[in-house]
Write a protein that holds these residues in place. Structure first.
Motif, PDB file in Angstrom:
ATOM      1  N   SER A  90       0.814  -1.221   0.000  1.00 10.95           N
ATOM      2  CA  SER A  90       0.000   0.000   0.000  1.00 10.95           C
ATOM      3  C   SER A  90       0.846   1.270   0.000  1.00 10.95           C
ATOM      4  CB  SER A  90      -0.919   0.019   1.216  1.00 10.95           C
ATOM      5  OG  SER A  90      -1.696  -1.143   1.261  1.00 10.95           O
ATOM      6  N   GLN A  95      -2.845  -0.936  -4.816  1.00 10.37           N
ATOM      7  CA  GLN A  95      -3.925  -1.609  -4.105  1.00 10.37           C
ATOM      8  C   GLN A  95      -3.611  -3.101  -4.058  1.00 10.37           C
ATOM      9  OE1 GLN A  95      -7.156  -0.548  -2.679  1.00 10.37           O
ATOM     10  NE2 GLN A  95      -6.828  -2.622  -1.940  1.00 10.37           N
ATOM     11  N   THR A  97      -4.071  -6.999  -3.920  1.00  5.18           N
ATOM     12  CA  THR A  97      -5.208  -7.797  -4.389  1.00  5.18           C
ATOM     13  C   THR A  97      -5.125  -9.260  -3.952  1.00  5.18           C
ATOM     14  OG1 THR A  97      -4.057  -8.188  -6.468  1.00  5.18           O
ATOM     15  CG2 THR A  97      -5.629  -6.371  -6.437  1.00  5.18           C
ATOM     16  N   ALA A  98      -3.952  -9.874  -4.080  1.00  6.50           N
ATOM     17  CA  ALA A  98      -3.844 -11.306  -3.799  1.00  6.50           C
ATOM     18  C   ALA A  98      -2.591 -11.615  -3.003  1.00  6.50           C
ATOM     19  CB  ALA A  98      -3.829 -12.081  -5.114  1.00  6.50           C
ATOM     20  N   CYS A 125      -7.950 -10.612   5.942  1.00  7.10           N
ATOM     21  CA  CYS A 125      -8.091 -10.575   4.475  1.00  7.10           C
ATOM     22  C   CYS A 125      -9.418  -9.917   4.098  1.00  7.10           C
ATOM     23  CB  CYS A 125      -8.046 -11.984   3.882  1.00  7.10           C
ATOM     24  SG  CYS A 125      -6.388 -12.652   3.746  1.00  7.10           S
ATOM     25  N   VAL A 130      -8.536  -8.543   0.364  1.00  4.06           N
ATOM     26  CA  VAL A 130      -7.567  -9.324  -0.416  1.00  4.06           C
ATOM     27  C   VAL A 130      -7.886 -10.813  -0.261  1.00  4.06           C
ATOM     28  CG1 VAL A 130      -5.713  -7.626  -0.186  1.00  4.06           C
ATOM     29  CG2 VAL A 130      -5.860  -9.488   1.468  1.00  4.06           C
ATOM     30  N   GLY A 156       0.073  -6.128  -5.816  1.00  2.40           N
ATOM     31  CA  GLY A 156      -0.850  -5.006  -5.805  1.00  2.40           C
ATOM     32  C   GLY A 156      -0.865  -4.376  -7.187  1.00  2.40           C
ATOM     33  N   THR A 159      -3.980   1.997  -9.383  1.00  2.78           N
ATOM     34  CA  THR A 159      -5.397   2.360  -9.285  1.00  2.78           C
ATOM     35  C   THR A 159      -5.594   3.781  -9.806  1.00  2.78           C
ATOM     36  OG1 THR A 159      -5.092   3.318  -7.099  1.00  2.78           O
ATOM     37  CG2 THR A 159      -5.704   0.977  -7.192  1.00  2.78           C
ATOM     38  N   ASN A 226      -4.607  -0.342   3.696  1.00  2.55           N
ATOM     39  CA  ASN A 226      -4.752  -0.088   2.258  1.00  2.55           C
ATOM     40  C   ASN A 226      -5.951   0.784   1.920  1.00  2.55           C
ATOM     41  OD1 ASN A 226      -6.008  -2.563   3.172  1.00  2.55           O
ATOM     42  ND2 ASN A 226      -6.582  -2.969   1.058  1.00  2.55           N
ATOM     43  N   GLN A 230      -5.575   4.365   0.023  1.00  2.00           N
ATOM     44  CA  GLN A 230      -6.148   4.582  -1.318  1.00  2.00           C
ATOM     45  C   GLN A 230      -7.113   5.773  -1.311  1.00  2.00           C
ATOM     46  OE1 GLN A 230      -5.767   3.259  -4.533  1.00  2.00           O
ATOM     47  NE2 GLN A 230      -3.860   2.514  -3.654  1.00  2.00           N
TER      48      GLN A 230
END
Ligand code: MG
Length: 360
Positions: A90, A95, A97-98, A125, A130, A156, A159, A226, A230
């Motif tokens: 972050s 961002q 994601t996994a 999570c 995520v 990540g 964005t 995060n 964001q």
């Protein structure tokens, strides 16, 4: 407490304690062997030693978590493992994601404890938005692990919020060409913000390690940041550098900024938020709260025109309600200095290492 002398022949705890000894060790050994392996195409390479790397438009990070004990006031190794990697991704502006989750379990770990940790990973999570998409489980003989270690790696993505943030930076700094939020992006005049109180995590873990009751309600701040990061990038913008001040605390994070951006940083002691029980515990043990690790805070370098707005935004959120503008970037000095409450100036060197072992 961490022994303050590094060994030239063997690994000591200090090599993992987040201060100058660890940084020297990484340069002397890790960068020596891996530092010139080049990324194909655009990216932020290992040798930048930022919070995470970028490979094309993907931010990539791996982080092993060895906190002892695995359950501590305010959190556990599962929540820490997700938050640690999510936050490192972050603070690059991406961002997450996994995640991949690697578990190293020690023979004898109660399955009841493992279930608590897995539930905590799942919950964190969901909080961060995520997914765990791959992983691995290994078991080792009973040793000094303290139950289990958890590695999380993650990716990540760029964005719209990050693009907006960069366009705001360029409004005030037309020559800004970076595509990511990097430790090396600070320029004189930028303001430094901390999102909340410092030292909570390290002191909470220390109290659990030593069975100490410092009074008050000292809890780890461990959490994924995060979403708030964001939102700040998209709704305010103007952020150039960010770091999660983990091992080595705020002192280490600011020295990283200063060294990589080649600027000086002045901070104001009366602006640094510290909870009273944390301050009291540090005084009692002779520890400097600036050197104690955090797991739910972010240090932010922002163009001066956006500093008040960023502060206002942070204070409107739960995670950032104790945020403060704690300093300014300058070319009048090198390194980090603090204007003290009594009106003096104190140099804030990079700590040799976080005084508390195995906090993350
Ligand atoms: Mg970090």
């Amino acid at each position: 407490m961490v022994e303050l002398t590094p060994s030239e022949e063997y690994i000591t705890m200090l090599y993992g304690a987040g201060g100058s000894v660890m940084h020297d060790f990484i340069k002397k050994y890790i960068l020596k062997f891996f530092g010139d392996l080049e990324i194909q195409g655009l990216g932020i390479p290992l040798k930048a030693l930022d919070d995470a790397a970028a490979v094309g438009d993907i931010v990539f990070k791996s982080d092993s978590h060895v906190v002892k004990p695995i359950f501590f006031p305010g959190g556990d190794i599962g929540r820490l493992a997700v938050s640690g990697t999510v936050n490192d991704i972050s603070v690059m502006g991406a961002q997450p994601t996994a995640l991949a989750c690697g578990l190293i379990l020690e023979e004898g770990l109660p399955l009841r404890d493992l279930q608590r940790i897995l539930a905590s990973i799942r919950e964190t999570c969901l909080e961060a938005g995520v997914a765990i998409v791959t992983g691995d489980t290994k078991v080792v003989e009973k040793s000094g692990l303290g139950g289990c270690l958890v590695n999380t790696s993650g990716i990540g993505v760029r964005t719209e919020s990050l693009e907006k943030n960069i366009s705001v930076v360029r409004r005030y700094r037309p020559d800004f060409r970076e595509r990511w939020i990097l430790d090396s992006n600070l320029r004189p005049g930028d303001k430094i913000i901390i999102s909340g109180t410092i030292g909570d995590h390290g002191i909470a873990v220390l109290s659990a390690q030593e069975g100490l009751d410092f009074g008050g309600d000292i809890k780890s701040d461990v959490k994924p940041l995060n979403k708030i990061i964001q939102r700040m990038l998209g709704e305010v913008g103007g952020v150039v550098s960010m770091k999660d001040p983990t091992r080595g605390g705020l002192a280490d994070a600011l020295n990283e900024f200063s060294e990589k951006s080649n600027v000086g940083i002045i901070i104001y002691e009366d602006k640094i938020p510290i909870k009273e029980p944390v301050r009291a515990a540090c005084e009692m043990l002779g520890l400097d709260p600036l050197e104690i690790g955090n797991e739910g805070k972010v240090v932010i370098g922002v163009v001066k025109e956006k500093a008040e707005e960023a502060l206002e935004f942070l204070r409107s959120t739960n995670e950032g309600r104790d945020a403060e503008i704690i300093g300014v970037v300058t070319d009048k000095l090198s390194g980090v200095a603090m204007e003290t409450i009594i009106g003096g100036k104190r140099i804030i060197p990079r700590p040799i290492g976080d005084p508390i072992p195995r906090i993350c």
